[in-house]
Design an enzyme around this catalytic site. Structure first.
Site: not given
Ligand SMILES: *Cc1c(COP(=O)(O)O)cnc(C)c1O
Length: 441
Positions: A330, A290-292, A361, A390, A334, A248
């Protein structure tokens, strides 16, 4: 303009990424096109990892592959020595096909199916992040059938509100995810799982939301969890080997966003966690994050070709591109905001304000509202920044638009890593009508 990573301008005045001219990329691979600055992904990954090492804390940095999963992407993550989160059989399949070490895969999700669980057990993945009581029964049952044990983290909701958009907030009590820490469900889940031979409880997990710019929320969540860990140590002699604080970490989409550097997030959070562990006299667990988005988000740029425009006098100028909510949902989903430039002259001064429309459309198919933009015409290339997380992951075939291609660029080289879909791909699973419903027999 704000330059991300290796972005620059060459002697032709064109935007370059990874030393590659984006106009050439658009010509060679077509548009829309996702372009990833892989050096920036590596830098971000190292920023997280090295800070843990400097602080002397055993860690796993797991890439949340839902942000952008593909064979090449997962191989890049592997090269950087990270772990991997998956949330579905499809993401797990991709990871396994990429040759990713299963021991470093963590399986998330609030409704894992029996098939998905069996697949993950057969692959001997590292751990399941168990979300609810149904899953405890399902997982332990399948383990029993297979004569296996599973390592698990319990996903808890610590009741922290992260300051971000409501739709992507998951750490609150009214959440579909996890066992609530405050109302006793988390403790009940712990007692239950400690009792089950098939499950080995590695520790606890929480994820408080997304696109978070401060460390306060993470620290508050850690405080709540560590407080419980201390209670559970005394009550059940439970010592968490792992404390997973989720992802996050925010990124800069527009000039209004002010994220911290990856290392700064880690440093602040870990400093507090360490002192809490001392305070409660607990053994420091491994810390997992857990960075995404923060690994891939600002490393991705989408190139579009500018097409039609529409002037609504005294209201607005619309400028349409050859993609839209099919490659980036996105903004519609949101109200996500982005910045963009004309890639043939990224540094030219803005002369007007336009709103960038997609070609789907839907009136809601708008990519950017009120973008200051330089002189432009049909055929120019528009580069929208920060689409690396995303974006492709949520791409879809609405209006039967084929999904774009993805290229990685680094050191002046471009490598195609996902081919553009073609029309044949779109009808691949369609079957012709065999029965003449309602027709004459
Ligand atoms: C989506 C998610 C992430 C990654 O979130 P980011 O905002 O992309 O860093 C990490 N852990 C869990 C459990 C998630 O659902």
């Amino acid at each position: 303009m704000h330059f991300y990573g290796t972005s620059s301008v060459n002697d032709k005045g064109h935007l370059t990424i990874g030393g590659v001219d984006t106009i050439e990329l658009a010509k060679e691979f077509g548009t829309p096109l996702y372009v990833y600055d892989t050096q920036l992904i590596r830098e971000r990954a190292r920023g997280f990892k090295q800070t843990f090492d400097q602080l002397g804390v055993t860690s796993q940095v797991a890439y949340a592959s839902k942000a952008f999963s593909s064979i090449a992407m997962i191989q890049l993550i592997d090269q950087e020595g990270l772990s991997l989160d998956v949330v579905s059989g499809g993401e797990l399949y991709t990871a396994l096909k990429a040759g990713f070490n299963p021991e470093k895969i963590h399986f998330h999700g609030n409704n894992k199916s029996a098939e998905e669980i069996a697949m993950a057990l057969d692959a001997d993945i590292g751990c399941f992040v168990v979300d609810n009581f149904h899953e405890i029964n399902l997982l332990s049952g399948i383990c029993k059938e297979k004569g296996k044990t599973a390592s698990i983290l319990l996903r808890v909701t610590p009741g922290i509100e992260a300051h971000t958009h409501d739709y992507i907030l998951t750490g609150q009590e009214d959440s579909k995810f996890g066992f609530d820490l405050q109302n006793g469900q988390a403790e009940e889940a712990l007692v239950k799982t400690l009792d089950l031979q098939q499950l080995h409880v590695l520790g606890l997990h929480c994820h408080i939301g997304s696109q978070i710019f401060e460390t306060t929320g993470f620290i508050m969540a850690a405080e709540k969890m560590i407080e419980k860990m201390s209670v559970w140590k005394q009550k059940y002699n439970f010592s968490a080997e792992v404390l997973n604080l989720g992802g996050g970490f925010g990124i800069r989409y527009t000039k209004d966003d002010e994220p911290l550097a990856p290392g700064k997030y880690v440093e602040d959070i870990i400093t507090r966690v360490k002192s809490l562990m001392d305070e409660y006299q607990l053994t420091m667990p491994e810390i997992w994050i857990e960075p995404g988005r923060s690994l891939t988000g600002d490393a991705g740029t989408t190139l579009y070709t500018v097409g039609s425009s529409k002037h609504v006098p005294e209201v607005r100028n619309y400028l349409a591109v050859d993609g839209g909510m099919s490659d980036n949902i996105r903004p519609a989903l949101y109200n996500a905001r982005y910045e963009a430039v004309i890639a043939n002259r990224p540094e030219a001064k803005p002369e007007s304000v336009v709103s960038i429309a997609g070609k789907c459309c839907e009136s809601g198919d708008m990519l950017i509202w009120d973008l200051p933009i330089t002189m432009h015409s049909s055929g120019d290339v528009l580069a929208v920044f920060c689409t690396g997380a995303y974006g492709y992951a949520m791409a879809n075939n609405y209006n039967r638009i084929p999904r774009p291609a993805v290229v990685f660029v680094e050191n002046g080289e471009a490598e195609l890593v996902i081919e553009r879909e073609n029309y044949e791909d779109l009808i691949r699973h369609d079957l012709p009508l065999k029965v003449q419903h309602g027709g004459q027999k």
